[in-house]
Scaffold this motif. Structure first.
Motif, mmCIF file in Angstrom:
data_model
loop_
_atom_site.group_PDB
_atom_site.id
_atom_site.type_symbol
_atom_site.label_atom_id
_atom_site.label_comp_id
_atom_site.label_asym_id
_atom_site.label_seq_id
_atom_site.Cartn_x
_atom_site.Cartn_y
_atom_site.Cartn_z
ATOM 1 N N GLU A 81 -8.734 -2.491 -2.432
ATOM 2 C CA GLU A 81 -9.322 -2.178 -3.727
ATOM 3 C C GLU A 81 -8.477 -1.171 -4.508
ATOM 4 O O GLU A 81 -8.282 -1.329 -5.716
ATOM 5 N N LYS A 82 -7.980 -0.142 -3.843
ATOM 6 C CA LYS A 82 -7.172 0.850 -4.559
ATOM 7 C C LYS A 82 -5.915 0.211 -5.140
ATOM 8 O O LYS A 82 -5.495 0.540 -6.258
ATOM 9 N N HIS A 83 -5.302 -0.700 -4.385
ATOM 10 C CA HIS A 83 -4.102 -1.378 -4.895
ATOM 11 C C HIS A 83 -4.470 -2.309 -6.048
ATOM 12 O O HIS A 83 -3.735 -2.401 -7.040
ATOM 13 N N ARG A 84 -5.595 -3.002 -5.941
ATOM 14 C CA ARG A 84 -6.027 -3.851 -7.051
ATOM 15 C C ARG A 84 -6.213 -3.009 -8.311
ATOM 16 O O ARG A 84 -5.782 -3.394 -9.412
ATOM 17 N N GLN A 85 -6.843 -1.867 -8.156
ATOM 18 C CA GLN A 85 -7.098 -1.010 -9.313
ATOM 19 C C GLN A 85 -5.810 -0.469 -9.915
ATOM 20 O O GLN A 85 -5.657 -0.446 -11.152
ATOM 21 N N ARG A 89 -5.392 -5.421 -11.917
ATOM 22 C CA ARG A 89 -5.818 -6.809 -11.718
ATOM 23 C C ARG A 89 -7.334 -6.918 -11.754
ATOM 24 O O ARG A 89 -8.061 -6.029 -11.278
ATOM 25 N N ALA A 90 -7.824 -8.013 -12.300
ATOM 26 C CA ALA A 90 -9.262 -8.270 -12.320
ATOM 27 C C ALA A 90 -9.740 -8.662 -10.928
ATOM 28 O O ALA A 90 -8.962 -9.165 -10.102
ATOM 29 N N LYS A 91 -11.016 -8.427 -10.667
ATOM 30 C CA LYS A 91 -11.593 -8.901 -9.410
ATOM 31 C C LYS A 91 -11.604 -10.422 -9.413
ATOM 32 O O LYS A 91 -11.825 -11.055 -10.446
ATOM 33 N N GLN A 208 1.299 5.549 1.592
ATOM 34 C CA GLN A 208 0.186 4.593 1.616
ATOM 35 C C GLN A 208 -0.625 4.843 2.878
ATOM 36 O O GLN A 208 -0.057 5.121 3.934
ATOM 37 N N GLN A 209 -1.935 4.705 2.766
ATOM 38 C CA GLN A 209 -2.773 4.815 3.959
ATOM 39 C C GLN A 209 -4.156 4.246 3.667
ATOM 40 O O GLN A 209 -4.791 4.617 2.676
ATOM 41 N N ALA A 210 -4.610 3.342 4.524
ATOM 42 C CA ALA A 210 -5.952 2.770 4.380
ATOM 43 C C ALA A 210 -6.350 2.083 5.667
ATOM 44 O O ALA A 210 -5.500 1.511 6.361
ATOM 45 N N PRO A 211 -7.643 2.109 6.008
ATOM 46 C CA PRO A 211 -8.111 1.352 7.172
ATOM 47 C C PRO A 211 -8.285 -0.111 6.819
ATOM 48 O O PRO A 211 -8.467 -0.474 5.643
ATOM 49 N N LEU A 212 -8.243 -0.948 7.840
ATOM 50 C CA LEU A 212 -8.418 -2.381 7.628
ATOM 51 C C LEU A 212 -9.806 -2.690 7.075
ATOM 52 O O LEU A 212 -10.004 -3.739 6.444
ATOM 53 N N ALA A 213 -10.762 -1.776 7.284
ATOM 54 C CA ALA A 213 -12.106 -1.961 6.746
ATOM 55 C C ALA A 213 -12.107 -2.040 5.221
ATOM 56 O O ALA A 213 -13.074 -2.532 4.619
ATOM 57 N N THR A 242 -1.278 -4.972 1.072
ATOM 58 C CA THR A 242 -0.784 -3.606 1.170
ATOM 59 C C THR A 242 -1.753 -2.639 0.516
ATOM 60 O O THR A 242 -2.387 -2.970 -0.492
ATOM 61 N N PRO A 243 -1.916 -1.436 1.076
ATOM 62 C CA PRO A 243 -2.803 -0.438 0.463
ATOM 63 C C PRO A 243 -2.253 0.079 -0.867
ATOM 64 O O PRO A 243 -1.090 -0.167 -1.232
ATOM 65 N N GLY A 244 -3.091 0.822 -1.580
ATOM 66 C CA GLY A 244 -2.653 1.467 -2.807
ATOM 67 C C GLY A 244 -1.602 2.516 -2.535
ATOM 68 O O GLY A 244 -1.426 2.985 -1.410
ATOM 69 N N GLY A 245 -0.880 2.886 -3.601
ATOM 70 C CA GLY A 245 0.143 3.905 -3.494
ATOM 71 C C GLY A 245 1.555 3.379 -3.610
ATOM 72 O O GLY A 245 2.513 4.112 -3.348
#
Length: 280
Positions: A81-85, A89-91, A208-213, A242-245
């Motif tokens: 979600e952070k990377h999408r934001q 990009r639209a949902k 970058q850092q994010a859990p798979l959850a 890939t996570p945000g950042g």
């Protein structure tokens, strides 16, 4: 099991990492399964691991991409979600899918090459899954049984070429930009999948850092979706996002340059390390 593909002397093989030793399963299998992809397809790994095998010091082998000859490499875009934001990009209702070519892959320890036509080389740390059992129209509730295991990936991206059009292919397929490894951790080794954390470090700093959850489309959804339009085969590789950042969305942008060291560290899976060099 931790499985690697490697070169020892002039011989390419694959094996099981046991502490600082490698059990050379390729030597045991011979022509029956000359590479890891074939061993996966034939379901031979447990059988080979139970046989007496030559051992090699881990330090004496040169790692290859853990799957150096996958039939297909699928990549999922904007799946955190952070990377999408950060990309604006639209949902969407379905995963965003693009492909990477097998001849772009490199191993742990090999250099990621910044091409001469761009300086906009970005990092993308990702969890990759490797298909162990093929299938078509795989139901979500059966998808995990089709995964042989997990490895680390860096979907290094040449951003200006990625953005030439709305199609990602050029920026995702420069030679020596798809790092994969160091090994394949079999699925039975992972007991708490959502808790796995993907961390990317550039020169020792976490970027970058994010859990798979935090995945928007979890692994079963991805496998089910892909297998609906393309039969999956043993040895196929799926990069899950890939996570945000990412460097492109920082101010100012943070591009990788020669001499930089990028690490993708995934808890319970491994650490993938590559240095950046310029194209000769």
């Amino acid at each position: 099991m931790k499985l690697i593909s490697f070169r020892h002397g002039a011989i390419d093989s694959y094996g099981l990492v046991d502490d600082q030793q490698v059990l050379d399963l390729g030597a045991v299998a011979g022509a029956e399964a000359p590479d890891l992809k074939t061993a996966l397809a034939k379901g031979l790994l447990s059988t080979l691991a139970a046989r007496p095998a030559p051992t090699l010091p881990y330090a004496s082998v040169t790692l290859l991409p853990v799957l150096h000859n996958p039939g297909k490499i699928f990549c999922v875009g904007h799946n955190y979600e952070k990377h999408r934001q950060e990309t604006g990009r639209a949902k969407v209702a379905h995963p965003s899918i693009f492909t990477r070519f097998a001849d772009t892959l490199i191993a742990h320890g090999a250099p990621i090459v910044r091409p001469r036509v761009s300086t906009n080389l970005d990092f993308e740390g990702e969890l990759a899954i490797v298909i162990g059992k093929g299938g078509r129209y795989i139901p979500e509730d059966e998808a995990m049984a089709h995964i042989a295991g997990f490895t680390c990936a860096n979907d290094a991206s040449v951003r200006d070429w990625q953005w030439h059009t709305q199609q990602f292919t050029p920026g995702k397929n420069f030679p020596s930009t798809g790092a994969l490894g160091p090994w394949l951790v079999t699925a039975d080794e992972i007991t708490d999948l959502p808790a796995i954390t993907v961390t990317t470090r550039l020169n020792g700093q976490v970027v970058q850092q994010a859990p798979l959850a935090d995945l928007i489309f979890p692994l079963p959804v991805i496998v089910a979706y892909l297998s609906s339009f393309s039969p999956l085969s043993p040895g196929d590789v799926i990069l899950t996002g890939t996570p945000g950042g990412v460097g492109a969305k920082r101010e100012p942008p943070l591009w990788m340059k020669p001499g930089d060291v990028v690490e993708v560290d995934i808890s319970g899976v491994g650490l993938l390390r590559n240095e950046i060099v310029d194209e000769a």
